[in-house]
Design a protein around this motif. Structure first.
Motif, PDB file in Angstrom:
ATOM      1  N   SER A  15       0.592  75.381  -4.569  1.00  0.00           N
ATOM      2  CA  SER A  15      -0.773  75.935  -4.509  1.00  0.00           C
ATOM      3  C   SER A  15      -1.446  75.695  -3.172  1.00  0.00           C
ATOM      4  O   SER A  15      -2.225  76.522  -2.698  1.00  0.00           O
TER       5      SER A  15
ATOM      6  N   SER B  10     -11.456  73.700 -11.127  1.00  0.00           N
ATOM      7  CA  SER B  10     -10.227  74.118 -11.799  1.00  0.00           C
ATOM      8  C   SER B  10     -10.594  74.746 -13.138  1.00  0.00           C
ATOM      9  O   SER B  10     -11.631  75.415 -13.226  1.00  0.00           O
ATOM     10  N   MET B  38      -4.260  72.927 -12.720  1.00  0.00           N
ATOM     11  CA  MET B  38      -3.920  74.293 -13.166  1.00  0.00           C
ATOM     12  C   MET B  38      -3.004  74.948 -12.134  1.00  0.00           C
ATOM     13  O   MET B  38      -1.979  75.531 -12.477  1.00  0.00           O
ATOM     14  N   SER B  41       0.509  73.783 -12.206  1.00  0.00           N
ATOM     15  CA  SER B  41       1.328  74.065 -13.387  1.00  0.00           C
ATOM     16  C   SER B  41       2.369  75.093 -13.009  1.00  0.00           C
ATOM     17  O   SER B  41       2.141  75.921 -12.141  1.00  0.00           O
ATOM     18  N   ILE B  44       3.184  79.335 -17.275  1.00  0.00           N
ATOM     19  CA  ILE B  44       2.134  79.203 -18.293  1.00  0.00           C
ATOM     20  C   ILE B  44       2.294  80.336 -19.293  1.00  0.00           C
ATOM     21  O   ILE B  44       2.205  81.514 -18.917  1.00  0.00           O
ATOM     22  N   THR B  54       1.775  82.107 -13.979  1.00  0.00           N
ATOM     23  CA  THR B  54       2.093  80.819 -13.358  1.00  0.00           C
ATOM     24  C   THR B  54       0.795  80.152 -12.922  1.00  0.00           C
ATOM     25  O   THR B  54      -0.250  80.808 -12.844  1.00  0.00           O
ATOM     26  N   GLY B  55       0.876  78.880 -12.600  1.00  0.00           N
ATOM     27  CA  GLY B  55      -0.313  78.145 -12.174  1.00  0.00           C
ATOM     28  C   GLY B  55      -0.955  78.775 -10.952  1.00  0.00           C
ATOM     29  O   GLY B  55      -2.177  78.964 -10.900  1.00  0.00           O
TER      30      GLY B  55
END
Lengths: 79, 311
Positions: A15, B10, B38, B41, B44, B54-55
Motif C-alpha cells: 500500500s 482506515s 485495511m 490486507s 478480501i 484486495t486491501g
C-alpha cells in the motif's frame, strides 16, 4: 531545474508503494517502476542497494529512500 | 476550534469522515497513513456487496470517496498527546517532522492496531532484513526461498496460504496444538497445503532469530524438550496478534486489560466528547465491515453531542 532520475521498487500488494506512486503523479514526477515480485534481477539490485528487503525503495538520483517518506522525497525532488 | 478531529484514516475513520462531510462539519482527519491495516490486507472476500477485492484496491475506493467528499486528510502525522482543554480537546503531534497542534470540540479515535512482536533475540536487528510483520507487503520478495510464518490464527493461516504460492517451502510455527480461526483457512493449510510445500509445527515456541546481516534461520523449543531445534529459513513472518494504538490517550480514557478503548454501542468512551471506533476499541471482533459501522455510529453520536452543546 533538471529533471530527477527517479526509480521505485515495488510489489503489487504494497500500500505504501501505491501511495508513493500517487504522490509522484500528484507532483508530475516521472519515474521508472520495477515490480520486484516479478523481476528477480530488480529484487537482487534493490536488496543490494538498500541492504534490506522492505518495499518501497525509491532512488532519486542515487539517493535512497526506504519506505514512503514524504518529507525526504519532497526535499530530494525539490518540490 | 473545529467541530471534530478524526485520528486515523482506515476502515473506521474514513466512513466517519464521509458522514462528517455530508453533515457539513468543520473537521479534518489526522493519520499516520491512508488505509492502515485495511490497505495491508491481501485478498478480501467478505466486504459487504463485493465478491472479491484486495486491501490496496479497497483502500483506493475509500480514497476516491474521501476525495469526492473533499475531506481534508493530513497524512504522515503521529499524534503524541490528546488532552481536554477549555470546551474541547487539543491534539498535539508531528506532521512529517513538524510539530502540530489542533483543537476541536469532539474527537473520534480510529487509530487501529499494530502487530505484536515476539520480543526475542535477533528480532529487532533483523527487522526488514528477513523479519516481517506483513506477508502481504513483503511475501513477494521470497520467491523460491524457504520461509516461516509464526502464529496460530487467521493471519498466520492467510500468510501461509499466500507464501505457499511464492516460496519453495513454508514452515508454520504454532505455539498451540491446533489453529484457531476460519474453518476454510484451517482446512486449506492443514489438509491441502501440507500435501504441497507447507509444514506445520505445533506446540512450538520460537526462541531466537538467527542471521548475520540477513535472516538465516530460527530456533524453537517444543514441550517435549528444552533443547532448541533449528530451522534454516530466509524469511520470517510474524503473525501473533495485534496491539491497539491507544498509548497516546490520557488516563481517563478507560481501556480494557489489552489496551483497547472501552466504548458503548454508539462509540462513546468514558470521556464526554471523545469517541472511538474500529480495531482500537473493545469491540471483540476486528473486521473491516464492523469498523465502518462503528465509525459511522461514532460520528452520528458526535453530531448529537455537538447539537446538545449548542442548545
Amino acid at each position: 531545474m533538471a529533471a530527477k532520475n527517479v526509480t521505485i521498487y515495488t510489489t503489487p500488494t504494497c500500500s505504501f508503494c501505491h501511495a508513493a506512486k500517487e504522490f509522484f503523479a500528484e507532483n508530475n514526477v516521472e519515474f521508472t517502476e520495477h515490480d520486484v515480485a516479478k523481476d528477480g534481477q530488480a529484487r537482487e539490485d534493490m536488496i543490494k542497494k538498500s541492504g534490506q528487503m522492505g518495499v518501497p525503495v525509491i532512488d532519486v538520483d542515487g539517493n535512497l529512500v526506504v519506505g514512503f517518506d514524504r518529507n525526504r522525497l519532497t526535499e530530494l525532488l525539490g518540490l | 476550534m473545529r467541530d471534530l478531529i478524526i485520528i486515523g484514516a482506515s476502515a473506521a475513520g474514513v466512513p466517519a469522515g464521509v458522514y462528517a462531510s455530508r453533515r457539513k462539519l468543520d473537521f479534518k482527519i489526522l493519520s499516520g497513513d491512508f488505509g492502515g491495516e485495511m490497505a495491508r490486507s491481501g485478498e478480501i472476500e467478505n466486504w459487504p456487496g463485493v465478491v472479491h477485492t484486495t486491501g490496496v484496491e479497497l483502500a483506493g475506493k475509500f480514497r476516491e470517496q474521501a476525495k469526492a467528499n473533499n475531506i481534508a486528510i493530513d497524512e504522515g502525522v503521529t499524534v503524541t498527546e490528546l488532552r481536554r482543554e477549555d470546551d474541547g480537546f487539543v491534539v498535539r503531534g508531528k506532521n512529517n517532522g513538524t510539530e502540530i497542534e489542533e483543537r476541536a470540540r469532539t474527537v473520534i479515535v480510529t487509530t487501529g492496531v499494530h502487530p505484536r512482536e515476539l520480543d526475542i533475540p535477533g528480532e529487532k536487528a533483523l527487522r526488514t532484513k528477513g523479519v516481517s510483520y506483513c506477508t502481504v507487503c513483503d511475501g513477494p520478495l521470497f520467491d523460491g526461498k524457504t520461509v516461516a510464518t509464526i502464529g496460530g490464527g487467521n493471519s498466520a493461516l492467510e500468510s501461509a496460504i499466500m507464501l505457499s504460492e511464492i516460496a519453495e517451502k513454508v514452515y508454520v510455527i504454532n505455539k498451540n496444538p491446533q489453529f484457531q480461526g476460519d474453518t476454510t483457512l484451517i482446512e486449506k493449510v492443514t489438509e491441502q497445503l501440507t500435501q504441497k510445500n507447507v509444514e506445520v509445527i505445533y506446540n512450538a515456541m520460537t526462541q531466537k532469530i538467527l542471521g548475520d546481516g540477513f535472516v538465516s534461520g530460527l530456533e524453537y523449543t517444543t514441550e517435549d524438550s528444552d533443547e532448541p531445534q533449528k530451522l534454516e529459513v530466509d524469511g520470517i513472518f510474524v503473525h501473533i496478534g495485534m496491539i491497539p494504538n491507544s498509548d497516546f490517550l490520557p488516563d481517563d480514557v478507560e481501556r480494557n486489560e489489552y489496551g483497547n478503548v472501552k466504548v458503548d454501542m454508539i462509540g462513546k468512551t468514558s470521556v464526554p466528547g471523545l469517541f472511538a471506533a474500529g480495531d482500537v476499541t473493545s469491540m471483540p471482533y476486528q473486521q473491516l465491515a464492523i469498523a465502518a459501522g462503528q465509525g459511522v455510529a461514532a460520528l452520528l453520536t458526535a453530531v448529537d453531542y455537538l447539537n446538545k452543546l449548542k442548545t
